[in-house]
Enzyme design. Structure first.
Site, PDB file in Angstrom:
ATOM      1  CG  PHE A 153       9.136  -1.205   0.030  1.00  0.00           C
ATOM      2  CD1 PHE A 153       8.793  -1.488   1.346  1.00  0.00           C
ATOM      3  CD2 PHE A 153       8.862  -2.160  -0.936  1.00  0.00           C
ATOM      4  CE1 PHE A 153       8.205  -2.695   1.695  1.00  0.00           C
ATOM      5  CE2 PHE A 153       8.268  -3.374  -0.608  1.00  0.00           C
ATOM      6  CZ  PHE A 153       7.943  -3.635   0.717  1.00  0.00           C
ATOM      7  CG  ASP A 186      -2.115   0.796   1.175  1.00  0.00           C
ATOM      8  OD1 ASP A 186      -2.842   0.641   0.179  1.00  0.00           O
ATOM      9  OD2 ASP A 186      -2.377   1.599   2.086  1.00  0.00           O
ATOM     10  CE1 TYR A 232       6.417   3.573   3.478  1.00  0.00           C
ATOM     11  CE2 TYR A 232       7.286   4.721   1.551  1.00  0.00           C
ATOM     12  CZ  TYR A 232       7.417   3.747   2.527  1.00  0.00           C
ATOM     13  OH  TYR A 232       8.533   2.952   2.543  1.00  0.00           O
ATOM     14  CG  HIS A 254       6.629  -6.505   5.260  1.00  0.00           C
ATOM     15  ND1 HIS A 254       7.015  -5.284   5.771  1.00  0.00           N
ATOM     16  CD2 HIS A 254       6.004  -6.236   4.084  1.00  0.00           C
ATOM     17  CE1 HIS A 254       6.644  -4.326   4.937  1.00  0.00           C
ATOM     18  NE2 HIS A 254       6.030  -4.870   3.908  1.00  0.00           N
TER      19      HIS A 254
END
Length: 229
Positions: A88, A71, A73, A194
């Protein structure tokens, strides 16, 4: 009397990159539906004009690695939106969020390399598709649009996962690993927990994903990624 609100006018309308629309024809009608659903939303992250940044930076013919995030930020740092369309990654001037900090820490451990910024555009420029499963969210709210993008992402990963030319997939965490069934066996898959602070100490640190990706690329006869500066 019911008053219909005026549509929000957007100075930066978003359009699907033509190269991707050409190879995956179902993306355009899927996106038309998504766009209509988001028409009245005022605060979308990343901002309009950046939704398809990952697909603009890497064409279907140049993608060598897929790094699948979840998703965008949804926050800001120093008044700058963190999201800029690459999974990321954050724009220059924005401090790396916790997962990205852990990614950079593991890169230092794995390769002895660093990045001066949390902006991962240099990775995209080398053919790494920095794709989020959901390409937008609402400001301040995680996962707000995830259901809207499900079919779109499924079509995209199915095309990449079933194409004949091998590429390397990086799947971190259970959400990304749900897409593994769409990826044919001739594509190398690098997976672990993760890099989030909630899980990084349970197998992300020490997993050496960067050197493993380069080893897989070498096996495929492809050039390695220059991860650091």
């Amino acid at each position: 009397m019911h008053v219909v609100p005026d549509p929000i006018t957007h100075p930066h309308p978003e359009s699907l990159p033509a190269a991707w629309a050409a190879v995956i024809p179902e993306l355009q009608p899927l996106y038309n539906s998504i766009s209509a659903s988001l028409e009245m939303e005022a605060d979308i992250r990343p901002r309009r004009g950046l939704w398809f940044e990952a697909l603009r930076q890497v064409s279907p013919s140049t993608v060598r690695v897929v790094l699948l995030g979840q998703d965008p930020y949804h926050g800001e740092d120093h008044g700058i939106q963190q999201a800029h369309g690459l999974s990321f990654s954050v724009p220059d001037g924005v401090r790396p969020p916790p997962s990205l900090r852990n990614m950079l820490k593991e890169m230092q451990s794995d390769l002895g390399q660093t990045l001066e910024s949390g902006n991962l555009m240099p990775w995209a420029e080398q053919g790494i598709l920095l794709l989020n499963a959901s390409l937008t969210t609402r400001g301040g709210e995680a996962g707000a649009h995830s259901k809207l993008w499900q079919a779109f992402t499924h079509a995209l990963i199915t095309y990449l996962g079933q194409r004949d030319t091998p590429l390397v997939f990086i799947l971190w965490g259970s959400h990304a690993q749900q897409f593994r069934t769409l990826i044919a066996a001739h594509h190398p898959v690098i997976s672990s927990v993760h890099p989030s602070p909630l899980s990084a100490h349970r197998g992300f640190f020490g997993s050496q994903p960067y050197s493993k990706v380069n080893a897989a690329l070498r096996t495929l006869g492809l050039a390695e990624i220059h991860w650091g500066n």
